[in-house]
Design a protein around this motif. Structure first.
Motif, PDB file in Angstrom:
ATOM      1  N   GLU A  98       0.830  -1.217   0.000  1.00 32.55           N
ATOM      2  CA  GLU A  98       0.000   0.000   0.000  1.00 32.55           C
ATOM      3  C   GLU A  98       0.865   1.268   0.000  1.00 32.55           C
ATOM      4  O   GLU A  98       0.565   2.259   0.648  1.00 32.55           O
ATOM      5  CB  GLU A  98      -0.969   0.002   1.181  1.00 32.55           C
ATOM      6  CG  GLU A  98      -1.972  -1.142   1.119  1.00 32.55           C
ATOM      7  CD  GLU A  98      -2.937  -1.142   2.294  1.00 32.55           C
ATOM      8  OE1 GLU A  98      -3.485  -0.071   2.603  1.00 32.55           O
ATOM      9  OE2 GLU A  98      -3.132  -2.210   2.893  1.00 32.55           O
ATOM     10  N   ARG A  99       1.954   1.177  -0.751  1.00 33.53           N
ATOM     11  CA  ARG A  99       2.858   2.308  -0.950  1.00 33.53           C
ATOM     12  C   ARG A  99       3.136   2.439  -2.439  1.00 33.53           C
ATOM     13  O   ARG A  99       3.244   1.430  -3.136  1.00 33.53           O
ATOM     14  CB  ARG A  99       4.206   2.084  -0.243  1.00 33.53           C
ATOM     15  CG  ARG A  99       4.190   2.218   1.259  1.00 33.53           C
ATOM     16  CD  ARG A  99       5.489   1.662   1.842  1.00 33.53           C
ATOM     17  NE  ARG A  99       5.681   2.079   3.220  1.00 33.53           N
ATOM     18  CZ  ARG A  99       5.085   1.543   4.259  1.00 33.53           C
ATOM     19  NH1 ARG A  99       4.233   0.547   4.072  1.00 33.53           N
ATOM     20  NH2 ARG A  99       5.335   1.980   5.484  1.00 33.53           N
ATOM     21  N   ASP A 100       3.287   3.664  -2.904  1.00 32.89           N
ATOM     22  CA  ASP A 100       3.799   3.806  -4.256  1.00 32.89           C
ATOM     23  C   ASP A 100       5.321   3.749  -4.190  1.00 32.89           C
ATOM     24  O   ASP A 100       5.911   3.761  -3.096  1.00 32.89           O
ATOM     25  CB  ASP A 100       3.292   5.086  -4.924  1.00 32.89           C
ATOM     26  CG  ASP A 100       3.698   6.352  -4.194  1.00 32.89           C
ATOM     27  OD1 ASP A 100       4.911   6.540  -3.975  1.00 32.89           O
ATOM     28  OD2 ASP A 100       2.812   7.166  -3.856  1.00 32.89           O
ATOM     29  N   LEU A 101       5.970   3.664  -5.345  1.00 31.55           N
ATOM     30  CA  LEU A 101       7.418   3.468  -5.375  1.00 31.55           C
ATOM     31  C   LEU A 101       8.167   4.629  -4.735  1.00 31.55           C
ATOM     32  O   LEU A 101       9.194   4.420  -4.074  1.00 31.55           O
ATOM     33  CB  LEU A 101       7.875   3.266  -6.830  1.00 31.55           C
ATOM     34  CG  LEU A 101       9.355   2.982  -7.065  1.00 31.55           C
ATOM     35  CD1 LEU A 101       9.831   1.784  -6.244  1.00 31.55           C
ATOM     36  CD2 LEU A 101       9.625   2.758  -8.548  1.00 31.55           C
ATOM     37  N   ALA A 102       7.660   5.840  -4.896  1.00 31.55           N
ATOM     38  CA  ALA A 102       8.313   7.001  -4.287  1.00 31.55           C
ATOM     39  C   ALA A 102       8.243   6.931  -2.759  1.00 31.55           C
ATOM     40  O   ALA A 102       9.227   7.196  -2.065  1.00 31.55           O
ATOM     41  CB  ALA A 102       7.673   8.292  -4.791  1.00 31.55           C
ATOM     42  N   VAL A 340       5.264  11.578  -7.562  1.00 27.42           N
ATOM     43  CA  VAL A 340       6.698  11.593  -7.281  1.00 27.42           C
ATOM     44  C   VAL A 340       7.070  12.692  -6.290  1.00 27.42           C
ATOM     45  O   VAL A 340       7.813  12.460  -5.325  1.00 27.42           O
ATOM     46  CB  VAL A 340       7.491  11.760  -8.604  1.00 27.42           C
ATOM     47  CG1 VAL A 340       8.927  12.151  -8.335  1.00 27.42           C
ATOM     48  CG2 VAL A 340       7.435  10.476  -9.413  1.00 27.42           C
ATOM     49  N   MET A 341       6.544  13.895  -6.495  1.00 21.03           N
ATOM     50  CA  MET A 341       6.895  15.001  -5.605  1.00 21.03           C
ATOM     51  C   MET A 341       6.373  14.761  -4.195  1.00 21.03           C
ATOM     52  O   MET A 341       7.075  15.017  -3.205  1.00 21.03           O
ATOM     53  CB  MET A 341       6.349  16.316  -6.157  1.00 21.03           C
ATOM     54  CG  MET A 341       6.718  17.528  -5.324  1.00 21.03           C
ATOM     55  SD  MET A 341       6.368  19.093  -6.146  1.00 21.03           S
ATOM     56  CE  MET A 341       7.783  19.246  -7.221  1.00 21.03           C
ATOM     57  N   GLU A 342       5.170  14.249  -4.073  1.00 17.34           N
ATOM     58  CA  GLU A 342       4.607  13.994  -2.753  1.00 17.34           C
ATOM     59  C   GLU A 342       5.302  12.815  -2.082  1.00 17.34           C
ATOM     60  O   GLU A 342       5.550  12.832  -0.875  1.00 17.34           O
ATOM     61  CB  GLU A 342       3.103  13.723  -2.869  1.00 17.34           C
ATOM     62  CG  GLU A 342       2.294  14.958  -3.218  1.00 17.34           C
ATOM     63  CD  GLU A 342       0.800  14.678  -3.254  1.00 17.34           C
ATOM     64  OE1 GLU A 342       0.386  13.590  -2.810  1.00 17.34           O
ATOM     65  OE2 GLU A 342       0.059  15.547  -3.729  1.00 17.34           O
ATOM     66  N   GLY A 343       5.588  11.763  -2.865  1.00 15.88           N
ATOM     67  CA  GLY A 343       6.191  10.567  -2.285  1.00 15.88           C
ATOM     68  C   GLY A 343       7.604  10.787  -1.789  1.00 15.88           C
ATOM     69  O   GLY A 343       7.962  10.371  -0.683  1.00 15.88           O
ATOM     70  N   PHE A 344       8.440  11.447  -2.581  1.00 15.78           N
ATOM     71  CA  PHE A 344       9.833  11.665  -2.210  1.00 15.78           C
ATOM     72  C   PHE A 344      10.003  12.803  -1.200  1.00 15.78           C
ATOM     73  O   PHE A 344      10.770  12.687  -0.242  1.00 15.78           O
ATOM     74  CB  PHE A 344      10.680  11.978  -3.448  1.00 15.78           C
ATOM     75  CG  PHE A 344      11.136  10.760  -4.196  1.00 15.78           C
ATOM     76  CD1 PHE A 344      11.990   9.829  -3.606  1.00 15.78           C
ATOM     77  CD2 PHE A 344      10.734  10.534  -5.504  1.00 15.78           C
ATOM     78  CE1 PHE A 344      12.418   8.713  -4.292  1.00 15.78           C
ATOM     79  CE2 PHE A 344      11.165   9.418  -6.202  1.00 15.78           C
ATOM     80  CZ  PHE A 344      12.005   8.499  -5.601  1.00 15.78           C
TER      81      PHE A 344
END
Length: 443
Positions: A98-102, A340-344
């Motif tokens: 339940e996580r994206d790659l970022a 990507v911006m939110e995840g990283f």
């Protein structure tokens, strides 16, 4: 095994994702037939498949077909098989952890490594957006005679299109994307019927040949095809949007979700394979066999299709499909940038701000090149953008293979040994090809 068993393998709680907070309301019917359940999962695969048929693919496929006939069909096939495996791993990460790659990278790596990975991913998104800008501008120029530089500026308008679609819900976005894919598919089916490709040479092209590696010109386009087919930002995108389905967060629920979501992904990517292969086949059957082996860009292809195939509809359908492709890719590029911006970085920007920043980064080089060098310059920039994408691919693939191969992070859903070997083999091939390309480019 419940969620807590899997979460023990992660150092901290996953960061929130505004995309899934807004869109994770697509209910999966519990007691429905398998067909109805599958149809509820259909959608994310189509959004991901869009990245495998964007304008960047057109440039590399046209150049490959015109110069080398059907030979590089094998590269498209192999790239597509790579994509099916990697997107399956992306689906698995999103559904199981339940996580994206970022988000997964942020949890696992140090802040310094994460920053570097984020930079590389942003470069990939900018390169992809560059292809969309150029592709849309070329389509507007070919269909309506709008100058390339003006067409580049017009592409800013899609910021408002994105905002409108996102406000209507995720299913609405998926429906629009599916409709545009149908337009592209229909256009190329018509083009293939017109071009009448030779069946046996075409089938022979699906078998890899040694000269693809030994011929530097062929290798350059082959790696461009690889970069245009397996998109790094799609691995981040898919691991996030697959979570927009409201499935039971239990072991059995996740098994079922993984089965249907992977089927959605694989079928969508086979559709993308048909479209990619169709571009190269049409180029080989129309240009290579007629002696027009120097056709290396979309403009030349558009101008020559009608005279060679004997109908003005050939070029018109080609231009319409190109425009649909550019608009489709715009949608997924926006979503990937947000993820990507939110995840990283855990930075939340309003969608229109994020989209405007990405589009302006792509517009500046496209505008300069179109004004200074015209059609030839933009065509070369389009192919070069796909090579950049290929160079960034390793930085997304390696973490994905690491995470899904970790028993601590994935529990019982960890990759089986055969899948681990296959995934690391694909990673090694991608890395070796890109290192070779880097050496050839520099020296």
């Amino acid at each position: 095994m419940d969620n807590s068993d899997i979460n023990k393998g992660w150092r901290k709680e996953k960061s929130s994702n505004s995309l899934n907070e807004v869109f994770s309301s697509i209910k999966i019917p519990e007691n429905a037939s398998s067909w109805k359940k599958f149809m509820a999962y259909v959608g994310p695969g189509l959004l991901v498949a869009v990245g495998y048929m964007d304008p960047g693919n057109w440039a590399t496929d046209i150049a490959g077909g015109a110069q080398f006939g059907y030979t590089l069909l094998s590269v498209i096939l192999i790239s597509n098989l790579f994509a099916i495996v990697l997107q399956h791993l992306s689906v698995k990460l999103g559904i199981v952890a339940e996580r994206d790659l970022a988000q997964a990278c942020k949890d696992h790596f140090s802040p310094g490594v994460n920053f570097v990975l984020w930079i590389f991913c942003e470069i990939a998104i900018a390169a992809c957006d560059l292809a969309e800008v150029i592709g849309s501008a070329i389509a507007l120029n070919l269909l309506f005679g709008i100058p390339l530089s003006v067409g580049v500026v017009i592409t800013v308008i899609d910021v408002f299109l994105i905002l409108f679609l996102q406000s209507r819900g995720f299913r609405y976005i998926e429906s629009i994307v599916g409709g545009l894919i149908f337009v592209i598919f229909s256009a190329f089916l018509y083009e293939i019927i017109l071009s009448q490709p030779a069946i046996f040479p075409m089938l022979e092209g699906l078998i890899p040949k040694k000269e693809i590696i030994t011929n530097p010109s062929m290798l350059y386009i082959a790696i461009g095809i690889l970069g245009a087919t397996v998109m790094p930002h799609n691995l981040y995108l898919h691991s996030s949007i697959v979570q927009t389905r409201n499935y039971p967060r239990t072991t059995e629920g996740k098994k079922e979700a993984l089965k249907f979501a992977s089927l959605d992904s694989s079928l969508s990517l086979m559709l993308a394979f048909f479209i990619n292969a169709a571009i190269l086949i049409i180029s080989a059957a129309t240009f290579h066999t007629s002696g027009n082996k120097d056709v290396a860009d979309i403009n030349d292809a558009y101008m020559l299709l009608s005279p060679l195939l004997g109908t003005t509809l050939a070029s018109i359908f080609f231009g319409i499909a190109l425009l649909a492709s550019g608009q489709n890719s715009t949608l997924t590029g926006t979503l990937a940038g947000q993820i990507v911006m939110e995840g990283f970085l855990n930075i939340r920007l309003k969608p229109w701000v994020r989209r405007l920043i990405t589009r302006l980064i792509a517009i500046i080089p496209a505008l300069i090149i179109s004004m200074l060098y015209g059609e030839k310059g933009t065509a070369e920039l389009l192919v070069f953008s796909q090579v950049i994408l290929s160079m960034q691919l390793s930085f997304a693939v390696v973490p994905l293979v690491m995470f899904t191969g970790s028993k601590a992070k994935m529990g019982k859903f960890v990759n089986k040994m055969w899948l681990k070997v296959l995934a690391w083999t694909i990673s090694a091939i991608i890395i070796i090809l890109n290192l070779y390309l880097l050496k050839e480019t520099i020296f």
